[in-house]
Design an enzyme around this catalytic site. Structure first.
Site, mmCIF file in Angstrom:
data_model
loop_
_atom_site.group_PDB
_atom_site.id
_atom_site.type_symbol
_atom_site.label_atom_id
_atom_site.label_comp_id
_atom_site.label_asym_id
_atom_site.label_seq_id
_atom_site.Cartn_x
_atom_site.Cartn_y
_atom_site.Cartn_z
ATOM 1 N N HIS A 113 9.417 2.923 2.536
ATOM 2 C CA HIS A 113 9.258 2.086 3.848
ATOM 3 C C HIS A 113 9.668 3.090 4.917
ATOM 4 O O HIS A 113 9.095 2.727 6.243
ATOM 5 C CB HIS A 113 10.396 0.851 3.879
ATOM 6 N N ASP A 164 -12.094 -3.702 -0.995
ATOM 7 C CA ASP A 164 -13.177 -3.686 -1.935
ATOM 8 C C ASP A 164 -13.520 -2.487 -2.411
ATOM 9 O O ASP A 164 -14.095 -1.770 -1.847
ATOM 10 C CB ASP A 164 -14.500 -4.577 -1.453
#
Length: 491
Positions: A177, A432
């Site tokens: 993070h 995708d």
């Protein structure tokens, strides 16, 4: 809906390292990326774990090994050439004032890349895990890799590809993070997906400008030395006689395994029509109030208000049952509401959309638990969230941090916290890789941080997908409340 008692296991085939692509016409040199005060704000936070499911019903091991894996690895290597910090490690040398990301090509730095295969007695594993129903939280853990985090060195990112024979595959990503916020990790995944898809069309794909990360740290202005202030808040209390302990790169621990085994997770959806009805209902309730102020009723605010009220009622229902045999002071009295605000457009000058790194901060407020479960609870929480959103100040990160410290004290008094990960603005279902959009995206780590997750609905209809993690009994109450509220015009 009862949770399915089915524990997922995976067989690890290999764990390799994918390094940045080496251009024969140029030499890759060592690279250092400094961390800003926004990065240090999240320095010790646990890793964020995301999981993407891709459905391919004709996917055999041979096809997976000969077509899918080579393209994923090669495109990742090409992507890392633009995202060099991901191939490096966080380190804090003794002669350095603060930690940074270091990439050394001569040390074969790269990203840990695991290949696994799902195995279970149940043949419905992929569809079970990529569905919306109630599932055991720990079922997802074998599908995401663990970051290597030691005192001396911390990985930035790790990836695991898991085959579900004749069903599809998943991509699990664990990220540090302090280096990647949600927007940056999404930018990386979209870049990787873009190059992978382009590889199926041409041999030498190029990354589009909007997907090319900006690594320039000078765009974050820090004239008052906030970076060291944020870093020092993590090392206060360390053994000052031992530099190794002060400079440890280990992060805060997750929940213990016993607590995790009690948790289940499920996904709930709000359609565009649900949001509209909720907005009308809240406006109607607020109009009865003597207060006359403008309330910011965005999809974000309304979704959190509705979900948090359902969660409060689910948790308090259990607390009330347990309180029958306990002292009154054991009941939940306060609820802390928190979310992360993106500061990139709020800074002066604004930060480019393709900036690589954290550019956000936490915002929290506390309210009585009884206010959540009152008749107008959703309107109450929506108004509170509206005030929080309107009060966001990107120049006040230190004040926000101090407020978080105050709220941590309230947690010690038995309060519970409702927070959120993800965003409907990330377009996570747009990743995708050339074999179709994801069937499902999960933020696995919310079960360790006790947050909900937000994403846009996969169908693109303008609704919201909400991931929730609770104990099983609480989840069953939540599920009933969530559905009943929608049927009853969100009362």
């Amino acid at each position: 809906m009862a949770a399915i008692e089915n524990r997922v296991t995976v067989k690890k085939h290999e764990v390799t390292k994918v390094t940045p692509f080496v251009n024969p016409n140029s030499k890759t040199t060592s690279f250092t990326l400094d961390l800003t005060y926004f990065d240090f704000f999240w320095f010790k936070n646990p890793p964020v774990e995301r999981l993407f499911f891709y459905e391919m019903t004709d996917l055999t091991w041979d096809l997976f090994n000969s077509e899918i894996l080579p393209k994923l690895k090669h495109s990742l290597s090409l992507t890392l050439l633009h995202y060099l910090p991901l191939a490096g490690h966080i380190m804090w040398p003794l002669d350095a004032a603060k930690p940074a990301v270091y990439y050394f090509p001569d040390q074969n730095d790269g990203v840990s890349f695991a290949v696994a295969e799902w195995s279970s007695e149940s043949h419905a594993g992929f569809h079970h895990l990529s569905g919306n129903g109630i599932r055991q939280a720990v079922e997802f853990h074998p599908l995401v890799p663990q970051l290597s985090l030691t005192d001396d060195k911390a990985e930035v990112i790790a990836i695991q590809i898991t085959l579900f024979p004749n069903q599809g595959f998943s991509i699990g990503v664990s990220s540090h993070h302090a280096i990647l916020d949600g927007k940056t990790s999404t930018l990386f995944l979209k870049s990787w997906a873009y190059l992978c898809k382009q590889l199926q069309l041409c041999h030498h794909p190029c990354l589009s400008p909007e997907l090319t990360p900006l690594l320039d740290r000078t765009v974050i202005k820090d004239p008052t030395g906030q970076d060291m202030l944020q870093l020092n808040k993590w090392v206060v209390g360390s053994d000052n006689s031992d530099p190794q302990k002060i400079r440890s790169l280990k992060v805060l621990p997750f929940l213990d395994s016993e607590s995790l085994n009690k948790l289940v997770r499920a996904t709930f959806e709000l359609t565009r029509e649900d949001i509209t009805k909720l907005r009308h209902k809240v406006n109607h309730q607020l109009s009865k109030s003597s207060k006359s102020k403008q309330v910011h009723l965005s999809t974000f605010v309304l979704t959190l208000a509705y979900v948090f009220v359902c969660m409060a009622k689910a948790k308090l229902a259990k607390a009330k049952t347990e309180a029958e045999a306990a002292a009154d002071n054991d009941e939940i009295k306060n609820i802390i509401v928190g979310f992360t605000a993106d500061y990139s457009s709020r800074l002066d000058p604004p930060i480019p959309l393709n900036y690589f790194g954290n550019c956000n901060g936490r915002h929290c407020e506390t309210a009585k638990a009884s206010d959540f479960v009152q008749e107008n609870g959703v309107a109450f929480v929506a108004e509170m969230l509206s005030d929080m959103v309107k009060g966001i100040d990107a120049d006040a990160i230190e004040a926000n941090d101090d407020k978080v410290s105050d709220i941590l004290e309230i947690l010690k008094e038995g309060a519970i916290i409702f927070s959120v990960a993800g965003s409907t603005q990330f377009d996570v279902y747009g990743s995708d890789f050339g074999w179709g959009r994801p069937k499902k995206v999960e933020i696995v780590s919310i079960d360790r941080t006790q947050a909900i997750s937000l994403a846009e609905r996969r169908d693109g209809g303008g609704g919201v997908e909400v991931g929730v993690v609770l104990e099983k009994q609480q989840m069953e109450v939540f599920e009933s409340l969530f559905a009943d509220g929608l049927k009853n015009d969100l009362v």
